[in-house]
Write a protein that holds these residues in place. Structure first.
Motif, short mmCIF file in Angstrom:
data_model
loop_
_atom_site.label_atom_id
_atom_site.label_comp_id
_atom_site.label_asym_id
_atom_site.label_seq_id
_atom_site.Cartn_x
_atom_site.Cartn_y
_atom_site.Cartn_z
N GLY A 132 55.71 32.13 89.40
CA GLY A 132 57.11 32.55 89.48
C GLY A 132 57.84 32.34 88.17
N ARG A 133 57.60 31.21 87.52
CA ARG A 133 58.23 30.96 86.20
C ARG A 133 57.78 32.00 85.18
N SER A 134 56.51 32.34 85.22
CA SER A 134 55.99 33.35 84.29
C SER A 134 56.62 34.71 84.56
N LEU A 135 56.69 35.09 85.83
CA LEU A 135 57.29 36.39 86.17
C LEU A 135 58.77 36.41 85.83
N LEU A 136 59.45 35.29 86.00
CA LEU A 136 60.88 35.22 85.66
C LEU A 136 61.08 35.49 84.16
N GLU A 137 60.29 34.86 83.32
CA GLU A 137 60.39 35.08 81.87
C GLU A 137 60.14 36.54 81.53
N ASP A 138 59.05 37.08 82.07
CA ASP A 138 58.71 38.49 81.80
C ASP A 138 59.77 39.42 82.37
N GLY A 139 60.24 39.11 83.57
CA GLY A 139 61.24 39.95 84.22
C GLY A 139 62.54 40.00 83.45
N ARG A 140 62.98 38.87 82.96
CA ARG A 140 64.21 38.85 82.17
C ARG A 140 64.06 39.70 80.91
N ARG A 141 62.90 39.60 80.26
CA ARG A 141 62.65 40.41 79.05
C ARG A 141 62.68 41.90 79.39
N LEU A 142 62.01 42.26 80.48
CA LEU A 142 61.96 43.67 80.86
C LEU A 142 63.35 44.21 81.21
N LEU A 143 64.13 43.42 81.92
CA LEU A 143 65.47 43.86 82.28
C LEU A 143 66.37 43.97 81.05
N ALA A 144 66.18 43.08 80.07
CA ALA A 144 66.96 43.14 78.84
C ALA A 144 66.63 44.40 78.04
N ILE A 145 65.35 44.74 78.02
CA ILE A 145 64.92 45.95 77.30
C ILE A 145 65.48 47.20 77.96
N GLY A 146 65.52 47.19 79.29
CA GLY A 146 65.98 48.35 80.03
C GLY A 146 67.50 48.53 80.03
N SER A 147 68.22 47.53 79.55
CA SER A 147 69.70 47.61 79.56
C SER A 147 70.24 48.42 78.43
N MET B 145 52.17 48.55 88.47
CA MET B 145 53.42 48.41 87.74
C MET B 145 54.55 48.12 88.72
N LEU B 146 55.34 47.14 88.38
CA LEU B 146 56.46 46.77 89.23
C LEU B 146 57.65 47.66 88.93
N GLU B 147 58.44 47.91 89.97
CA GLU B 147 59.66 48.70 89.81
C GLU B 147 60.79 47.80 89.33
N THR B 148 61.73 48.38 88.61
CA THR B 148 62.88 47.63 88.11
C THR B 148 63.62 46.95 89.26
N ARG B 149 63.74 47.62 90.38
CA ARG B 149 64.42 47.06 91.55
C ARG B 149 63.74 45.77 92.01
N GLU B 150 62.42 45.77 92.04
CA GLU B 150 61.68 44.58 92.46
C GLU B 150 61.91 43.43 91.49
N ILE B 151 61.88 43.74 90.22
CA ILE B 151 62.09 42.72 89.19
C ILE B 151 63.51 42.15 89.30
N ARG B 152 64.48 43.04 89.44
CA ARG B 152 65.88 42.61 89.54
C ARG B 152 66.07 41.68 90.74
N ARG B 153 65.48 42.03 91.86
CA ARG B 153 65.59 41.19 93.06
C ARG B 153 64.95 39.83 92.83
N PHE B 154 63.77 39.82 92.24
CA PHE B 154 63.10 38.55 92.00
C PHE B 154 63.89 37.68 91.04
N VAL B 155 64.38 38.25 89.96
CA VAL B 155 65.14 37.48 88.97
C VAL B 155 66.38 36.86 89.63
N ALA B 156 67.09 37.63 90.43
CA ALA B 156 68.27 37.08 91.11
C ALA B 156 67.88 35.93 92.02
N LEU B 157 66.81 36.09 92.77
CA LEU B 157 66.36 35.03 93.66
C LEU B 157 65.91 33.80 92.88
N ALA B 158 65.19 34.01 91.80
CA ALA B 158 64.71 32.89 90.99
C ALA B 158 65.88 32.15 90.33
#
Length: 77
Positions: free
Chosen positions: A62-77, A1-14
């Motif tokens: 990366g495109r796949s993780l970006l889509e999933d990451g954005r969804r996960l961050l939206a849910i967590g907000s 399981m990825l941490e929110t911090r990791e996802i947030r960093r990747f989304v910003a970079l992407a």
């Protein structure tokens, strides 16, 4: 399981497609962000970004993780 911090960093970079701008957006150093991406790529077992001296582009994984990451961050907000 990825941490929110990791996802947030990747989304910003992407979204920025630039290590310097993404690092500034996140309030961290560029080398630290680069190491975080390397750890994330090892964790997921795939290259997420295609990097050259001139550009940064998302791979298919990366495109796949970006889509999933954005969804996960939206849910967590």
């Amino acid at each position: 399981m990825l941490e929110t911090r990791e996802i947030r960093r990747f989304v910003a970079l992407a979204e920025e497609c630039h290590f310097g701008r993404a690092a500034a957006r996140l309030g961290m150093g560029q080398p630290q962000l680069s190491r975080a991406l390397q750890r994330l790529e090892r964790t997921v077992g795939a290259r997420l970004l295609a990097r050259s001296s001139r550009e940064v582009a998302l791979t298919e994984a990366g495109r796949s993780l970006l889509e999933d990451g954005r969804r996960l961050l939206a849910i967590g907000s």
